[in-house]
Scaffold this active site. Sequence first.
Site, PDB file in Angstrom:
ATOM      1  N   MET A   3       0.771  -1.196   0.156  1.00  9.50           N
ATOM      2  CA  MET A   3       0.002  -0.418   0.232  1.00  9.50           C
ATOM      3  C   MET A   3       1.172   1.394  -0.060  1.00  9.50           C
ATOM      4  SD  MET A   3      -2.669   1.015   3.478  1.00  9.50           S
ATOM      5  CE  MET A   3      -1.105   1.273   4.343  1.00  9.50           C
ATOM      6  N   SER A  34       3.440  -7.040   2.201  1.00 12.73           N
ATOM      7  CA  SER A  34       2.816  -5.712   2.536  1.00 12.73           C
ATOM      8  C   SER A  34       0.760  -6.686   2.096  1.00 12.73           C
ATOM      9  CB  SER A  34       2.603  -4.730   2.815  1.00 12.73           C
ATOM     10  OG  SER A  34       0.772  -4.156   3.850  1.00 12.73           O
ATOM     11  N   GLN A  35       0.067  -6.027   0.995  1.00 14.56           N
ATOM     12  CA  GLN A  35      -1.159  -6.091   0.527  1.00 14.56           C
ATOM     13  C   GLN A  35      -0.900  -6.732  -1.025  1.00 14.56           C
ATOM     14  OE1 GLN A  35      -2.887  -2.392  -0.141  1.00 14.56           O
ATOM     15  NE2 GLN A  35      -2.492  -1.829  -1.798  1.00 14.56           N
ATOM     16  N   ASP A  87       5.145  -5.519  14.534  1.00 15.40           N
ATOM     17  CA  ASP A  87       4.175  -5.724  13.223  1.00 15.40           C
ATOM     18  C   ASP A  87       3.296  -4.324  14.001  1.00 15.40           C
ATOM     19  OD1 ASP A  87       2.725  -4.493  10.648  1.00 15.40           O
ATOM     20  OD2 ASP A  87       3.449  -6.852   9.888  1.00 15.40           O
ATOM     21  N   HIS A 142       6.719  -3.283  10.823  1.00 21.21           N
ATOM     22  CA  HIS A 142       5.883  -4.249   9.361  1.00 21.21           C
ATOM     23  C   HIS A 142       7.501  -3.658   7.599  1.00 21.21           C
ATOM     24  CE1 HIS A 142       2.906  -5.310   6.700  1.00 21.21           C
ATOM     25  NE2 HIS A 142       2.921  -4.100   5.798  1.00 21.21           N
TER      26      HIS A 142
END
Length: 321
Positions: A55, A129-130, A248, A304
Amino acid sequence: IFDRIDSVQAAKNTMACSKLILAAVACALVFHLTEALPLPELKSSPVPIVMWHGMGDNCCLPMSMGAIKKKLESSIPGVHVHSLMIGESPTKDSWNSFFMDANTQVEEACKLVQADEALANGYYAIGFSQGGQFLRALLERCDGPPMKRLITLGGQHRGVYGMPHCMGANHTLCEIARKTLDLGADTAFVQHHLAQADYWNDALHQDKYLKDNIFLPDINNEGASKNQQYIDRINSLEHLVLLKFEQDSMVQPRESSHFEFYSPGQDKTILPLRESPLYQEDWIGLKSLDQRGALTMLSCEGDHLQLPKGYFEENIIPLLQ
């Protein structure tokens, strides 16, 4: 005279026989030496790699995906690395990582991998991540070149129930995304205009999540009817690697990176993967993958996507070779 002719012919025959014997000996010697000496190894081209950013990032930022692409190319000589760009420019790619719904992003990614001839024989995939769950959706849905391995770093495979803060280059877009989620992650408008809403998993209202979410329940086969293609595609992987960041503070719960989520009806206690219906009933094939030793769950210290120094080179790159 006839005796002399016979003698000459006999001499010729003897010479011919000698030549044949010498030729046979030479062939035998060559064959023996060929067997004894090791043949030179034929070097095959490395398997190409597809990357999908997280993101607010984009395909090509020099300090993120651009640097990782260079690292892979220098560590695996000759490798083809395709860093997915959703949109006509890196700037549009960043925008789309927020404001293009997840289903459309996966459709666009499918077109990109289908068009890349270097991927025709298959590729390894790594998602950040995403980008991790989006690549998994690509595997499940896209009739394109085969994905052979999938590595996800800090992915949200069971979704998120909270968006504490954003990391990435564009904090303004992130704040817009947070405010949009406040309008209601499960509303049709937000579902179709904010990618993060598409993996929002309301731990306290599961019925509403299953009814209104347009992306995550589908790729996790959470409905009553299971999509066998998704199961088969997951089971076609040589290896699935899931990395969780122990500190995270962006992914809530962080265990989502390992396909884990809250036990039903509350948002405090985590249900371990192997105790969940998703695993025990093998909704997407994780149990089968695990039983043949093709599922690896890694953890590392850090927030993260903040990998410890040297971790990527020592633990991730070898999985892509």
